[in-house]
Design a protein around this motif. Structure first.
Motif: not given
Length: 160
Positions: A21-22, A25-26, A28-29
């Motif tokens: 998940h984390d 996020l990286l 995707k951002a």
């Protein structure tokens, strides 16, 4: 529980893990930010984000001799990919190819006056997008921690 259900449950557990998940996020951002930068640079300056990255490398140290091979390595492009990119950039007058002194097989790339002027316009657009979507959403201390941490990650990856 049958083996298929067990494997399915295990796959779901792993797919939903905090690490997956984390990291997602990286990625995707970063992908979305790169897309915003690319869109703004194309709209305001008529160049892609990748072209901007080439110009950064060419303008960073004006006296450096930078080969197509070095640009390909820096940008993780194939030899044919960098050739096509430099062809397009040369076609619109942003860069020029020059023979490498002492090595007939190597070609250097340098920015033109038009390329340097375009880089300066693009750098202002880039800075606006980065400020809005990368810097502004974070408190100053969080931004400093993030950039320090990204540097630590880069250093760890460089040591591998």
């Amino acid at each position: 529980m049958n083996p298929v259900n067990r494997e399915s449950d295990e796959a779901a557990r792993v797919a939903n893990s905090p690490l997956v998940h984390d990291f997602g996020l990286l990625i995707k951002a970063a992908t979305r930010l790169e897309g915003r930068i690319d869109t703004a640079l194309r709209k305001e300056c008529g160049i892609s984000h990748t072209m901007f990255e080439v110009l950064i490398r060419l303008c960073r140290h004006p006296d450096d001799e930078i080969s197509q091979r070095r640009l390909a390595d820096d940008l993780t492009l194939t030899s044919s990919g960098i050739t096509r990119l430099i062809d397009r950039m040369e076609g619109v007058g942003l860069v020029r190819r020059v023979p490498a002194p002492g090595d007939r097989r190597s070609v250097l790339v340098e920015p033109t006056d038009h390329g340097r002027a375009g880089f300066l316009r693009a750098a202002a657009v880039h800075a606006q997008v980065v400020e809005r979507y990368f810097v502004a959403p974070l408190a100053s201390a969080d931004y400093e921690r993030l950039t320090r941490s990204l540097g630590d990650i880069e250093k760890a990856l460089g040591d591998s």
